[in-house]
Design a protein around this motif. Structure first.
Motif, mmCIF file in Angstrom:
data_model
loop_
_atom_site.group_PDB
_atom_site.id
_atom_site.type_symbol
_atom_site.label_atom_id
_atom_site.label_comp_id
_atom_site.label_asym_id
_atom_site.label_seq_id
_atom_site.Cartn_x
_atom_site.Cartn_y
_atom_site.Cartn_z
ATOM 1 N N ARG A 75 -23.436 23.330 -9.689
ATOM 2 C CA ARG A 75 -24.608 23.811 -10.426
ATOM 3 C C ARG A 75 -24.237 24.427 -11.779
ATOM 4 N N ALA A 76 -23.027 24.974 -11.881
ATOM 5 C CA ALA A 76 -22.673 25.732 -13.071
ATOM 6 C C ALA A 76 -21.790 24.970 -14.062
ATOM 7 N N VAL A 77 -20.881 24.130 -13.562
ATOM 8 C CA VAL A 77 -19.892 23.523 -14.433
ATOM 9 C C VAL A 77 -19.622 22.081 -14.019
ATOM 10 N N SER A 78 -19.257 21.260 -15.006
ATOM 11 C CA SER A 78 -18.844 19.875 -14.764
ATOM 12 C C SER A 78 -17.472 19.664 -15.386
ATOM 13 N N ILE A 79 -16.583 18.984 -14.656
ATOM 14 C CA ILE A 79 -15.223 18.721 -15.133
ATOM 15 C C ILE A 79 -14.928 17.238 -14.994
ATOM 16 N N GLU A 80 -14.395 16.649 -16.049
ATOM 17 C CA GLU A 80 -13.943 15.264 -16.042
ATOM 18 C C GLU A 80 -12.458 15.231 -16.379
ATOM 19 N N GLN A 81 -11.710 14.438 -15.621
ATOM 20 C CA GLN A 81 -10.265 14.409 -15.798
ATOM 21 C C GLN A 81 -9.740 12.987 -15.747
ATOM 22 N N ASP A 82 -8.852 12.660 -16.685
ATOM 23 C CA ASP A 82 -8.084 11.424 -16.655
ATOM 24 C C ASP A 82 -6.628 11.794 -16.425
ATOM 25 N N LEU A 83 -5.983 11.120 -15.474
ATOM 26 C CA LEU A 83 -4.587 11.403 -15.159
ATOM 27 C C LEU A 83 -3.784 10.108 -15.189
ATOM 28 N N THR A 84 -2.695 10.127 -15.931
ATOM 29 C CA THR A 84 -1.750 9.016 -15.967
ATOM 30 C C THR A 84 -0.441 9.490 -15.364
ATOM 31 N N THR A 85 0.028 8.803 -14.328
ATOM 32 C CA THR A 85 1.237 9.204 -13.636
ATOM 33 C C THR A 85 2.329 8.151 -13.809
ATOM 34 N N PHE A 86 3.504 8.594 -14.247
ATOM 35 C CA PHE A 86 4.674 7.737 -14.429
ATOM 36 C C PHE A 86 5.646 8.067 -13.304
ATOM 37 N N GLY A 87 5.822 7.150 -12.347
ATOM 38 C CA GLY A 87 6.622 7.432 -11.170
ATOM 39 C C GLY A 87 7.924 6.645 -11.126
ATOM 40 N N LEU A 88 9.036 7.349 -10.877
ATOM 41 C CA LEU A 88 10.330 6.720 -10.663
ATOM 42 C C LEU A 88 10.696 6.904 -9.197
ATOM 43 N N SER A 89 10.921 5.787 -8.486
ATOM 44 C CA SER A 89 11.084 5.833 -7.034
ATOM 45 C C SER A 89 12.310 5.056 -6.582
ATOM 46 N N GLY A 90 12.908 5.539 -5.511
ATOM 47 C CA GLY A 90 13.839 4.748 -4.736
ATOM 48 C C GLY A 90 13.067 4.060 -3.625
ATOM 49 N N VAL A 91 13.309 2.770 -3.413
ATOM 50 C CA VAL A 91 12.533 1.971 -2.460
ATOM 51 C C VAL A 91 13.471 1.366 -1.417
ATOM 52 N N TYR A 92 13.106 1.528 -0.143
ATOM 53 C CA TYR A 92 13.811 0.865 0.959
ATOM 54 C C TYR A 92 12.855 -0.154 1.577
ATOM 55 N N ARG A 93 13.289 -1.413 1.640
ATOM 56 C CA ARG A 93 12.417 -2.491 2.116
ATOM 57 C C ARG A 93 13.079 -3.216 3.291
ATOM 58 N N ALA A 94 12.262 -3.569 4.316
ATOM 59 C CA ALA A 94 12.771 -4.262 5.491
ATOM 60 C C ALA A 94 11.777 -5.341 5.910
ATOM 61 N N PRO A 95 12.243 -6.506 6.366
ATOM 62 C CA PRO A 95 11.350 -7.583 6.809
ATOM 63 C C PRO A 95 10.658 -7.227 8.118
ATOM 64 N N LEU A 96 9.368 -7.583 8.210
ATOM 65 C CA LEU A 96 8.594 -7.392 9.434
ATOM 66 C C LEU A 96 8.214 -8.720 10.076
ATOM 67 N N ALA A 97 8.077 -9.755 9.256
ATOM 68 C CA ALA A 97 7.754 -11.107 9.724
ATOM 69 C C ALA A 97 8.262 -12.075 8.660
ATOM 70 N N GLU A 98 7.995 -13.367 8.840
ATOM 71 C CA GLU A 98 8.549 -14.373 7.937
ATOM 72 C C GLU A 98 8.138 -14.138 6.492
ATOM 73 N N GLN A 99 6.885 -13.799 6.249
ATOM 74 C CA GLN A 99 6.410 -13.585 4.879
ATOM 75 C C GLN A 99 6.008 -12.145 4.607
ATOM 76 N N LEU A 100 6.268 -11.263 5.538
ATOM 77 C CA LEU A 100 5.792 -9.880 5.437
ATOM 78 C C LEU A 100 6.955 -8.895 5.450
ATOM 79 N N CYS A 101 6.954 -7.979 4.472
ATOM 80 C CA CYS A 101 7.934 -6.900 4.407
ATOM 81 C C CYS A 101 7.212 -5.557 4.358
ATOM 82 N N GLY A 102 7.834 -4.550 4.928
ATOM 83 C CA GLY A 102 7.355 -3.186 4.792
ATOM 84 C C GLY A 102 8.339 -2.377 3.971
#
Length: 201
Positions: A75-102
């Motif tokens: 009722r009193a205030v309105s806020i609008e926000q834009d956020l841009t996130t730059f992420g650096l990640s280490g990724v571990y990947r493993a097969p789950l099926a013939e064409q599917l990885c998790g």
């Protein structure tokens, strides 16, 4: 927080120091994103891009950029926000099926925040201006996802990534008669649901 830092460090260390002689697959692509959970109020669909450099068949390093918007109204205030996130990640990947990885990921992100606020003149009257200046800050994230391989080196993926973030800044209210300024600080944790495509090479 220390436990999350330890997990992130372990993932990144394994990605850099592992040297298995398996086929390495790097990736580049784009995604749509929707922010949910955490401290998000009313998100709008976002977008982003990502590039992933393979260390070996199971481990890789990823740089991802996502942008989304969030709104808050009462009722009193309105806020609008834009956020841009730059992420650096280490990724571990493993097969789950013939064409599917998790995969699991963890890392750090640099978050650029653009926030605007307005006061309801019906509550406060006219002649008031409000401004919010929020500092950009570094957060931590953890996530998991699935890759589904297509033909001609393309793949589809879906991912959920949760970021732990604390923001600081200042809010100011001015009128013709007075000016008020107050520091602000608080958590702004958020989850990002991503759906997109990658080209593998």
């Amino acid at each position: 927080m220390k436990r999350l830092l330890s997990i992130t460090g372990c993932v990144l260390l394994l990605a850099v120091t592992s040297h298995a002689e398996d086929v390495k697959i790097s990736r580049v692509g784009a995604h749509g994103a929707y922010s949910m959970n955490g401290d998000v109020e009313d998100s709008s669909p976002g977008f982003g891009v990502q590039a992933e450099l393979a260390i070996n068949r199971m481990f890789s390093l990823e740089l991802a950029v996502s942008r989304f918007s969030d709104e808050y109204d009462d009722r009193a205030v309105s806020i609008e926000q834009d956020l841009t996130t730059f992420g650096l990640s280490g990724v571990y990947r493993a097969p789950l099926a013939e064409q599917l990885c998790g995969y699991l990921l963890g890392g750090l992100s640099y978050n650029v925040v653009d926030m605007d606020a307005s006061l309801n003149s019906a509550v406060y009257g006219s002649g008031f201006n409000v401004g919010i200046d929020v500092d950009n800050d570094i957060g931590m994230h953890l996530g998991a996802g699935l890759n589904f391989a297509l033909q001609n080196n393309w793949e589809l993926f879906t991912e959920y990534r949760y970021t732990f973030l604390e923001l600081e800044g200042d809010v100011s209210v001015t009128s013709m008669q007075s000016a008020y300024r107050e520091p602000i600080k608080g958590d702004y944790d958020f989850g990002l649901l991503k759906v997109g495509a990658n080209y593998r090479f």
